[in-house]
Design a protein around this motif. Structure first.
Motif, PDB file in Angstrom:
ATOM      1  N   MET A 238       0.737  -1.167  -0.092  1.00  0.00           N
ATOM      2  CA  MET A 238       0.007  -0.085  -0.177  1.00  0.00           C
ATOM      3  C   MET A 238       0.968   1.351   0.037  1.00  0.00           C
ATOM      4  N   GLU A 239       0.835   2.198  -0.943  1.00  0.00           N
ATOM      5  CA  GLU A 239       1.432   3.349  -0.917  1.00  0.00           C
ATOM      6  C   GLU A 239       1.052   4.173   0.165  1.00  0.00           C
ATOM      7  N   ILE A 240       2.095   4.846   0.822  1.00  0.00           N
ATOM      8  CA  ILE A 240       1.891   5.808   1.939  1.00  0.00           C
ATOM      9  C   ILE A 240       2.634   6.951   1.799  1.00  0.00           C
ATOM     10  N   TRP A 241       1.896   7.908   1.966  1.00  0.00           N
ATOM     11  CA  TRP A 241       2.180   9.694   1.431  1.00  0.00           C
ATOM     12  C   TRP A 241       2.765  10.155   2.698  1.00  0.00           C
ATOM     13  N   LYS A 242       4.014  10.959   2.842  1.00  0.00           N
ATOM     14  CA  LYS A 242       4.427  11.865   3.836  1.00  0.00           C
ATOM     15  C   LYS A 242       4.713  13.031   3.189  1.00  0.00           C
ATOM     16  N   GLU A 243       4.478  14.202   4.137  1.00  0.00           N
ATOM     17  CA  GLU A 243       4.851  15.775   3.843  1.00  0.00           C
ATOM     18  C   GLU A 243       6.476  15.654   3.695  1.00  0.00           C
ATOM     19  N   ILE A 244       6.919  16.429   2.781  1.00  0.00           N
ATOM     20  CA  ILE A 244       8.243  16.760   2.668  1.00  0.00           C
ATOM     21  C   ILE A 244       8.712  17.715   3.488  1.00  0.00           C
ATOM     22  N   LYS A 245       9.821  17.481   4.440  1.00  0.00           N
ATOM     23  CA  LYS A 245      10.322  18.404   5.425  1.00  0.00           C
ATOM     24  C   LYS A 245      10.765  19.717   4.764  1.00  0.00           C
ATOM     25  N   GLY A 246      10.208  20.615   5.218  1.00  0.00           N
ATOM     26  CA  GLY A 246      10.456  21.951   4.762  1.00  0.00           C
ATOM     27  C   GLY A 246       9.560  22.371   3.628  1.00  0.00           C
ATOM     28  N   TYR A 247       8.688  21.387   3.268  1.00  0.00           N
ATOM     29  CA  TYR A 247       7.671  21.782   2.281  1.00  0.00           C
ATOM     30  C   TYR A 247       6.218  21.587   2.661  1.00  0.00           C
ATOM     31  N   GLU A 248       6.022  21.497   4.141  1.00  0.00           N
ATOM     32  CA  GLU A 248       4.788  21.061   4.585  1.00  0.00           C
ATOM     33  C   GLU A 248       3.583  21.769   3.918  1.00  0.00           C
ATOM     34  N   GLY A 249       2.577  20.985   3.910  1.00  0.00           N
ATOM     35  CA  GLY A 249       1.369  21.604   3.016  1.00  0.00           C
ATOM     36  C   GLY A 249       1.565  21.988   1.645  1.00  0.00           C
ATOM     37  N   LEU A 250       2.765  21.652   1.165  1.00  0.00           N
ATOM     38  CA  LEU A 250       2.924  22.059  -0.238  1.00  0.00           C
ATOM     39  C   LEU A 250       3.249  20.574  -1.153  1.00  0.00           C
ATOM     40  N   TYR A 251       4.175  19.833  -0.577  1.00  0.00           N
ATOM     41  CA  TYR A 251       4.652  18.519  -1.382  1.00  0.00           C
ATOM     42  C   TYR A 251       4.513  17.418  -0.532  1.00  0.00           C
ATOM     43  N   GLU A 252       4.394  16.366  -1.053  1.00  0.00           N
ATOM     44  CA  GLU A 252       4.232  15.098  -0.416  1.00  0.00           C
ATOM     45  C   GLU A 252       5.108  13.987  -1.213  1.00  0.00           C
ATOM     46  N   VAL A 253       5.689  13.009  -0.373  1.00  0.00           N
ATOM     47  CA  VAL A 253       6.404  12.003  -1.171  1.00  0.00           C
ATOM     48  C   VAL A 253       5.756  10.725  -0.819  1.00  0.00           C
ATOM     49  N   SER A 254       6.014   9.626  -1.538  1.00  0.00           N
ATOM     50  CA  SER A 254       5.461   8.212  -1.269  1.00  0.00           C
ATOM     51  C   SER A 254       6.398   7.174  -1.027  1.00  0.00           C
ATOM     52  N   SER A 255       5.904   6.272  -0.214  1.00  0.00           N
ATOM     53  CA  SER A 255       6.623   5.135  -0.138  1.00  0.00           C
ATOM     54  C   SER A 255       6.893   4.218  -1.426  1.00  0.00           C
ATOM     55  N   GLU A 256       6.417   4.469  -2.563  1.00  0.00           N
ATOM     56  CA  GLU A 256       6.539   4.009  -3.954  1.00  0.00           C
ATOM     57  C   GLU A 256       7.376   4.933  -4.750  1.00  0.00           C
ATOM     58  N   GLY A 257       8.056   6.081  -4.326  1.00  0.00           N
ATOM     59  CA  GLY A 257       9.168   6.928  -4.970  1.00  0.00           C
ATOM     60  C   GLY A 257       8.412   7.792  -5.609  1.00  0.00           C
ATOM     61  N   ARG A 258       7.007   8.355  -5.445  1.00  0.00           N
ATOM     62  CA  ARG A 258       6.502   9.288  -6.176  1.00  0.00           C
ATOM     63  C   ARG A 258       6.322  10.837  -5.426  1.00  0.00           C
ATOM     64  N   VAL A 259       6.546  11.847  -6.181  1.00  0.00           N
ATOM     65  CA  VAL A 259       6.186  13.005  -5.618  1.00  0.00           C
ATOM     66  C   VAL A 259       5.103  13.796  -6.050  1.00  0.00           C
ATOM     67  N   ARG A 260       4.144  14.475  -5.041  1.00  0.00           N
ATOM     68  CA  ARG A 260       2.956  15.013  -5.596  1.00  0.00           C
ATOM     69  C   ARG A 260       2.834  16.515  -4.767  1.00  0.00           C
ATOM     70  N   VAL A 261       1.904  17.408  -5.365  1.00  0.00           N
ATOM     71  CA  VAL A 261       1.616  18.658  -4.958  1.00  0.00           C
ATOM     72  C   VAL A 261       0.425  18.076  -3.942  1.00  0.00           C
ATOM     73  N   SER A 262       0.611  18.677  -2.530  1.00  0.00           N
ATOM     74  CA  SER A 262      -0.423  18.293  -1.589  1.00  0.00           C
ATOM     75  C   SER A 262      -1.972  18.672  -2.060  1.00  0.00           C
ATOM     76  N   ASP A 263      -2.810  17.949  -1.470  1.00  0.00           N
ATOM     77  CA  ASP A 263      -4.157  18.469  -1.665  1.00  0.00           C
ATOM     78  C   ASP A 263      -4.195  19.785  -0.897  1.00  0.00           C
ATOM     79  N   ARG A 264      -4.990  20.636  -1.294  1.00  0.00           N
ATOM     80  CA  ARG A 264      -5.196  21.885  -0.653  1.00  0.00           C
ATOM     81  C   ARG A 264      -6.604  22.620  -0.965  1.00  0.00           C
ATOM     82  N   LEU A 265      -7.203  23.399  -0.043  1.00  0.00           N
ATOM     83  CA  LEU A 265      -8.282  24.260  -0.092  1.00  0.00           C
ATOM     84  C   LEU A 265      -7.983  25.300  -0.950  1.00  0.00           C
ATOM     85  N   VAL A 266      -8.695  25.822  -2.083  1.00  0.00           N
ATOM     86  CA  VAL A 266      -8.384  26.940  -2.708  1.00  0.00           C
ATOM     87  C   VAL A 266      -9.667  27.817  -2.815  1.00  0.00           C
ATOM     88  N   LYS A 267      -9.424  29.021  -2.612  1.00  0.00           N
ATOM     89  CA  LYS A 267     -10.601  30.067  -2.927  1.00  0.00           C
ATOM     90  C   LYS A 267     -10.399  30.750  -4.172  1.00  0.00           C
TER      91      LYS A 267
END
Length: 157
Positions: free
Chosen positions: A1-30
């Motif tokens: 199962m793929e686990i996502w964690k926030e990237i240190k220094g980029y909390e709330g912006l980017y996440e990295v997964s246990s499968e070696g993928r990087v994504r923009v974090s989910d976020r609320l947009v106005k």
């Protein structure tokens, strides 16, 4: 199962997964009409340099490139001995799943048995490495020669 964690220094912006993928974090947009909606994160495209996958992260208008294997290791693998390098256990630089990575010293990284067998064109036993005499012979036989890579092998001319 793929686990996502926030990237240190980029909390709330980017996440990295246990499968070696990087994504923009989910976020609320106005929107302009002050309506909030959830923008789902998207996987970042990777670029490759010398076989290593890299991504560019942006914070406060500053763009910085990171190797994906380091982001995975820093987020998922404890480093109590403060070792400086991350080794791809199977020597595949694009295989960034957490199970394929480990913290190592420079010497441990270069003594990876798979790395040694690829470099010297032979199978090596776990924990074995070339003798100083073998290294000296290799060095002298290639002195003054040029080389190129063909089919992932160093060819001298």
């Amino acid at each position: 199962m793929e686990i996502w964690k926030e990237i240190k220094g980029y909390e709330g912006l980017y996440e990295v997964s246990s499968e070696g993928r990087v994504r923009v974090s989910d976020r609320l947009v106005k929107t302009k009409g002050n309506v909030l909606y959830l923008r789902k994160g998207v996987i970042l495209k990777e670029s490759y340099t010398r076989g290593y996958s890299q991504v560019v992260l942006t914070k406060d208008g500053i763009r910085k490139g990171y190797k994906v294997h380091r982001l995975v290791a820093e987020s998922f693998i404890p480093n109590p001995d403060n070792k400086p390098e991350v080794d791809h256990i199977n020597c595949d630089r694009s295989d960034n799943i957490v199970e394929n990575l480990r913290w190592v010293t420079s010497k441990e990284n270069s003594n990876n048995p798979i790395t040694l067998s690829k470099h010297y064109g032979r199978q090596t036993r776990l924990g074995s490495h070339p003798t100083p005499e073998t290294l000296k012979k290799l060095s002298e036989s290639h002195k003054g020669k040029h080389w190129t890579m063909i089919n992932n092998k160093r060819v001298y001319y």
